[in-house]
Design an enzyme around this catalytic site. Structure first.
Site, mmCIF file in Angstrom:
data_model
loop_
_atom_site.group_PDB
_atom_site.id
_atom_site.type_symbol
_atom_site.label_atom_id
_atom_site.label_comp_id
_atom_site.label_asym_id
_atom_site.label_seq_id
_atom_site.Cartn_x
_atom_site.Cartn_y
_atom_site.Cartn_z
ATOM 1 N N LYS A 54 0.892 -1.149 0.267
ATOM 2 C CA LYS A 54 -0.227 -0.021 0.148
ATOM 3 C C LYS A 54 0.687 1.229 -0.032
ATOM 4 C CE LYS A 54 -4.388 0.850 0.051
ATOM 5 N NZ LYS A 54 -5.616 -0.132 -0.605
HETATM 6 P P1 NAD Z 1 -13.216 7.538 -2.650
HETATM 7 O O1 NAD Z 1 -12.146 8.656 -2.285
HETATM 8 O O2 NAD Z 1 -13.744 7.392 -4.084
HETATM 9 O O3 NAD Z 1 -14.383 7.738 -2.005
HETATM 10 C C1 NAD Z 1 -14.210 8.000 -0.407
HETATM 11 C C2 NAD Z 1 -15.895 8.356 0.098
HETATM 12 O O4 NAD Z 1 -16.002 8.384 1.404
HETATM 13 C C3 NAD Z 1 -16.269 9.832 -0.405
HETATM 14 O O5 NAD Z 1 -17.749 9.658 -0.655
HETATM 15 C C4 NAD Z 1 -16.134 10.476 0.951
HETATM 16 O O6 NAD Z 1 -16.946 11.641 0.823
HETATM 17 C C5 NAD Z 1 -16.579 9.292 1.667
HETATM 18 N N1 NAD Z 1 -16.255 9.542 3.355
HETATM 19 C C6 NAD Z 1 -14.982 10.087 3.671
HETATM 20 N N2 NAD Z 1 -14.974 10.095 4.987
HETATM 21 C C7 NAD Z 1 -16.329 9.911 5.336
HETATM 22 C C8 NAD Z 1 -16.941 10.002 6.579
HETATM 23 N N3 NAD Z 1 -16.488 10.269 7.690
HETATM 24 N N4 NAD Z 1 -18.312 9.713 6.709
HETATM 25 C C9 NAD Z 1 -18.900 9.319 5.497
HETATM 26 N N5 NAD Z 1 -18.388 9.320 4.237
HETATM 27 C C10 NAD Z 1 -17.047 9.594 4.421
HETATM 28 O O7 NAD Z 1 -12.560 6.165 -2.071
HETATM 29 P P2 NAD Z 1 -12.914 4.730 -2.578
HETATM 30 O O8 NAD Z 1 -12.202 4.217 -3.548
HETATM 31 O O9 NAD Z 1 -14.487 4.417 -2.541
HETATM 32 O O10 NAD Z 1 -12.379 3.877 -1.215
HETATM 33 C C11 NAD Z 1 -13.195 3.962 -0.224
HETATM 34 C C12 NAD Z 1 -12.780 2.693 0.845
HETATM 35 O O11 NAD Z 1 -12.877 1.399 0.160
HETATM 36 C C13 NAD Z 1 -11.572 2.839 1.383
HETATM 37 O O12 NAD Z 1 -11.637 2.276 2.668
HETATM 38 C C14 NAD Z 1 -10.813 2.107 0.259
HETATM 39 O O13 NAD Z 1 -9.425 1.705 0.946
HETATM 40 C C15 NAD Z 1 -11.472 0.954 -0.141
HETATM 41 N N6 NAD Z 1 -11.273 0.180 -1.113
HETATM 42 C C16 NAD Z 1 -10.950 0.761 -2.402
HETATM 43 C C17 NAD Z 1 -11.000 0.077 -3.501
HETATM 44 C C18 NAD Z 1 -11.189 0.725 -4.843
HETATM 45 O O14 NAD Z 1 -11.165 -0.034 -5.877
HETATM 46 N N7 NAD Z 1 -11.255 1.916 -4.976
HETATM 47 C C19 NAD Z 1 -10.970 -1.258 -3.547
HETATM 48 C C20 NAD Z 1 -10.756 -2.047 -2.052
HETATM 49 C C21 NAD Z 1 -11.218 -1.248 -1.136
#
Ligand code: NAD
Length: 424
Positions: free
Chosen positions: A113
């Protein structure tokens, strides 16, 4: 020391939590002590402080990290996060979870990561590009298609992956699409990658509802987060007839007993700096009330440490499917398991993203690109097999799905270590 909601500070250190989860799973199987200790350390940790020229002509120093947790099963793989609270322990935890996740879905990768401590909402596109390119330059000695392959995570996207791939290729002197995944399709990205994590969450939700005897059509879901994972999860569940009754993002939380149309909400967010606040077809609620809404499934898809010992007892959902990484602390999980909540853990539920990243890497190596239906079909096969492998382990070992997934993964990693031996 206690935070504002009276959660012990130790509960919120994700790396300590990842190590606790490894210890807990190892209680159920016989694992060599050396292997267990190995899994509680990261193989390689790089911290870089680098200068970037800002739009106003000033120079700012940014801190970035790349951590490789374990490479026994293949090259390291994991996302790059751009967020203000990125720190070494968070990156170590996320790298550890990647090793475990890749082993759960049985793809030939270890875990890594990375991230840069910055607030992307306060940066121009030019500043983001210069941060990305300089950060890539700084970590080039340890990344590469055979060594460690970055992908998007919170605050990063296909554009940033394209800049990373381009920088890596310029430094090597030839195009190297397989150095990074999650790229736009026109520069070697895979069809189906953008929706892959949400699609995997949708498959797990569907199977969890089946397991609990709840009809998917008309089932009620609450989703925290409306970024890549949250928005795709909501859209794909909506397609299957699930009612999204509550949804939140950093700007606020929304509720509609009749269901929120995530496609319409997405169109609204596009015009509102990707924020959902002010959406007229739902009621605004306090974000603290989101988790206590009556629903069949709760999907935290925002960030880590959202379900803790301070709020786990308010959750009414019989099923939790973790779209985010590390959204539930071990202390929060204990309360949920005592209440009989069925938890599909992050290391299984959100593995669709890294699975299609693996497909992208394979397509880059072959220079042969698959149709979206083929990607989605192969993803579904892997997600279903992994879900039912974990369910079987959970029944055999009489543990929750998280411990089951860890047990399965640790067995696979320990097997790889055993057969490879320890160098020299
Ligand atoms: P992103 O940046 O696209 O979206 C994050 C979202 O969370 C946004 O809508 C933001 O406004 C919201 N958010 C942040 N803080 C918040 C809070 N306190 N309360 C409510 N909403 C809140 O990120 P993402 O890629 O969607 O990733 C989200 C999670 O999924 C992370 O934990 C990431 O590690 C995990 N993840 C992502 C992927 C991927 O392919 N993008 C894969 C596996 C895991």
């Amino acid at each position: 020391m206690f935070g504002e909601n009276m959660v012990g500070a130790g509960e919120l250190n994700p790396y300590e939590n990842a190590k606790k989860q490894i210890d807990r799973a190892c209680e159920h199987i016989s694992v060599d002590d050396g292997v267990k200790t190995w899994l509680k350390h990261c193989e390689k940790e790089l911290c870089v402080n680098f200068p970037v020229k800002m739009d106003d002509g000033s120079v700012r120093i940014f801190t970035g990290y790349r951590v490789q947790h374990n490479t026994a099963r293949g090259p390291a793989k994991g996302g790059i996060r751009f967020a203000p609270d990125v720190n070494m322990d968070e990156v170590r935890a996320l790298a550890t979870w990647m090793t475990i996740k890749c082993a759960v879905v049985n793809i030939p990768y270890g875990g890594a990561k990375g991230g840069v401590t910055c607030d992307p909402t306060l940066l121009s596109d030019g500043e983001k590009e210069r941060i990305t390119r300089r950060f890539t330059y700084e970590i080039v000695p340890i990344i590469g298609p055979e060594k460690d392959i970055p992908a998007p995570d919170i605050g990063t996207d296909g554009q940033i992956m394209a800049w990373m791939m381009d920088t890596y290729s310029m430094l090597k002197g030839y195009d190297n699409y397989g150095a990074v995944t999650g790229k736009p399709i026109r520069v070697g990205g895979s069809r189906g990658r953008t929706s892959a994590t949400g699609r995997g969450v949708m498959f797990c939700t569907r199977e969890a509802l089946k397991k609990k005897g709840i009809n998917e059509k008309g089932a009620r879901a609450v989703v925290q987060g409306f970024g890549n994972v949250g928005s795709w999860t909501a859209k794909l569940l909506h397609d299957n007839g699930v009612k999204i009754v509550g949804i939140s993002d950093i700007s606020g939380a929304l509720y509609n007993n009749e269901g929120i149309d995530p496609y319409d909400l997405y169109e609204y967010a596009l015009k509102n700096k990707m924020m959902i606040k002010g959406y007229p077809k739902a009621e605004e609620i306090n974000e603290k009330d989101l988790f206590s809404l009556e629903c069949d499934v709760l999907i935290p898809a925002a960030k880590e440490n959202q379900i803790t010992s301070s709020n786990a007892d308010v959750i009414k959902a019989p099923i939790i499917v973790e779209g985010a990484n590390g959204p539930t602390t071990p202390e929060g999980e204990k309360i949920l398991l005592e209440k009989g909540v069925f938890i599909v853990p992050d290391i299984l539920a959100n593995a669709g993203g890294v699975t299609v990243s693996y497909f992208e890497w394979v397509q880059n190596r072959e220079s042969l690109y698959w149709k979206e239906a083929e990607v989605n079909e192969k993803l579904e096969a892997i997600m279903l097999e992994s879900f039912y492998d974990c369910l079987q382990y959970s029944e055999e070992h009489k543990v929750g799905m998280r411990d089951a997934a860890y047990i399965l993964a640790i067995e696979r990693i320990a097997d790889a270590i055993k057969v490879r031996g320890v160098f020299p």
